[in-house]
Design a protein around this motif. Structure first.
Motif, mmCIF file in Angstrom:
data_model
loop_
_atom_site.group_PDB
_atom_site.id
_atom_site.type_symbol
_atom_site.label_atom_id
_atom_site.label_comp_id
_atom_site.label_asym_id
_atom_site.label_seq_id
_atom_site.Cartn_x
_atom_site.Cartn_y
_atom_site.Cartn_z
ATOM 1 N N HIS A 15 64.453 17.983 77.248
ATOM 2 C CA HIS A 15 64.343 19.338 76.716
ATOM 3 C C HIS A 15 63.357 20.180 77.531
ATOM 4 N N VAL A 16 62.283 19.583 77.994
ATOM 5 C CA VAL A 16 61.350 20.328 78.855
ATOM 6 C C VAL A 16 62.028 20.656 80.183
ATOM 7 N N ALA A 17 62.798 19.729 80.723
ATOM 8 C CA ALA A 17 63.522 19.995 81.970
ATOM 9 C C ALA A 17 64.525 21.134 81.790
ATOM 10 N N ALA A 18 65.194 21.162 80.648
ATOM 11 C CA ALA A 18 66.131 22.259 80.378
ATOM 12 C C ALA A 18 65.394 23.591 80.308
ATOM 13 N N GLY A 60 64.489 28.609 72.097
ATOM 14 C CA GLY A 60 63.618 28.285 70.976
ATOM 15 C C GLY A 60 63.891 26.905 70.414
ATOM 16 N N MET A 61 65.166 26.549 70.368
ATOM 17 C CA MET A 61 65.558 25.219 69.887
ATOM 18 C C MET A 61 65.090 24.149 70.877
ATOM 19 N N LEU A 62 65.219 24.421 72.167
ATOM 20 C CA LEU A 62 64.739 23.477 73.180
ATOM 21 C C LEU A 62 63.240 23.235 73.014
ATOM 22 N N LEU A 63 62.495 24.321 72.800
ATOM 23 C CA LEU A 63 61.047 24.187 72.611
ATOM 24 C C LEU A 63 60.730 23.380 71.359
ATOM 25 N N ALA A 64 61.428 23.661 70.273
ATOM 26 C CA ALA A 64 61.162 22.964 69.010
ATOM 27 C C ALA A 64 61.426 21.465 69.137
ATOM 28 N N ALA A 66 61.551 19.672 71.967
ATOM 29 C CA ALA A 66 60.587 19.101 72.915
ATOM 30 C C ALA A 66 59.238 18.886 72.244
ATOM 31 N N THR A 67 58.792 19.858 71.480
ATOM 32 C CA THR A 67 57.502 19.752 70.788
ATOM 33 C C THR A 67 57.510 18.584 69.802
ATOM 34 N N ALA A 68 58.563 18.482 69.004
ATOM 35 C CA ALA A 68 58.652 17.399 68.024
ATOM 36 C C ALA A 68 58.697 16.033 68.715
ATOM 37 N N ALA A 69 59.439 15.940 69.805
ATOM 38 C CA ALA A 69 59.533 14.669 70.520
ATOM 39 C C ALA A 69 58.190 14.279 71.136
ATOM 40 N N ILE A 70 57.487 15.257 71.694
ATOM 41 C CA ILE A 70 56.169 14.976 72.276
ATOM 42 C C ILE A 70 55.196 14.544 71.187
ATOM 43 N N GLU A 71 55.218 15.242 70.059
ATOM 44 C CA GLU A 71 54.358 14.843 68.938
ATOM 45 C C GLU A 71 54.693 13.431 68.472
ATOM 46 N N GLU A 84 47.950 16.280 72.642
ATOM 47 C CA GLU A 84 47.555 17.662 72.375
ATOM 48 C C GLU A 84 47.419 18.454 73.673
ATOM 49 N N LEU A 85 46.920 17.822 74.725
ATOM 50 C CA LEU A 85 46.799 18.499 76.014
ATOM 51 C C LEU A 85 48.176 18.796 76.605
ATOM 52 N N VAL A 86 49.106 17.882 76.459
ATOM 53 C CA VAL A 86 50.474 18.126 76.939
ATOM 54 C C VAL A 86 51.110 19.257 76.136
ATOM 55 N N LEU A 87 50.898 19.248 74.827
ATOM 56 C CA LEU A 87 51.440 20.319 73.983
ATOM 57 C C LEU A 87 50.825 21.671 74.348
ATOM 58 N N ALA A 88 49.541 21.680 74.680
ATOM 59 C CA ALA A 88 48.896 22.920 75.101
ATOM 60 C C ALA A 88 49.505 23.419 76.411
#
Length: 99
Positions: A15-18, A60-64, A66-71, A84-88
């Motif tokens: 998702h981050v790559a997209a 927006g969906m890609l960001l959501a 990606a964020t959930a997967a990283i968390e 948290e640093l990656v999310l920032a």
């Protein structure tokens, strides 16, 4: 790496790559690429391949996702502060992409 961990990491990276592929500027694309480097670094470059086929076009969906997967990586032994640093960094890339 257990299967759940690999799935979460693949989802985050894809998702981050997209987002990087669909960024509105070179600077924003580079910022998303930096997030990918951070995720790879956290896993000592032992990461699954990217697959951006079939992902939604809604940024927006890609960001959501990606964020959930990283968390979700916190539950797989990755330090919460590093996440948290990656999310920032992801938020920073998103903000840069919005300008």
């Amino acid at each position: 790496m257990l299967m759940d961990h690999a799935v979460a990491l693949t989802e985050a990276r894809s998702h981050v790559a997209a987002l990087a592929d669909r960024a509105r500027s070179i600077e924003a694309s580079s910022a998303y690429e930096h997030v990918l480097f951070e995720l790879d670094w956290l896993h000592d470059d032992d990461v699954p391949a990217l697959d951006t086929t079939g992902l939604p076009h809604d940024r927006g969906m890609l960001l959501a996702v990606a964020t959930a997967a990283i968390e979700g990586l916190i539950g797989h032994g990755i330090d919460a502060l590093r996440i948290e640093l990656v999310l920032a960094a992801l938020d920073g890339a998103w903000d840069l992409d919005a300008t």
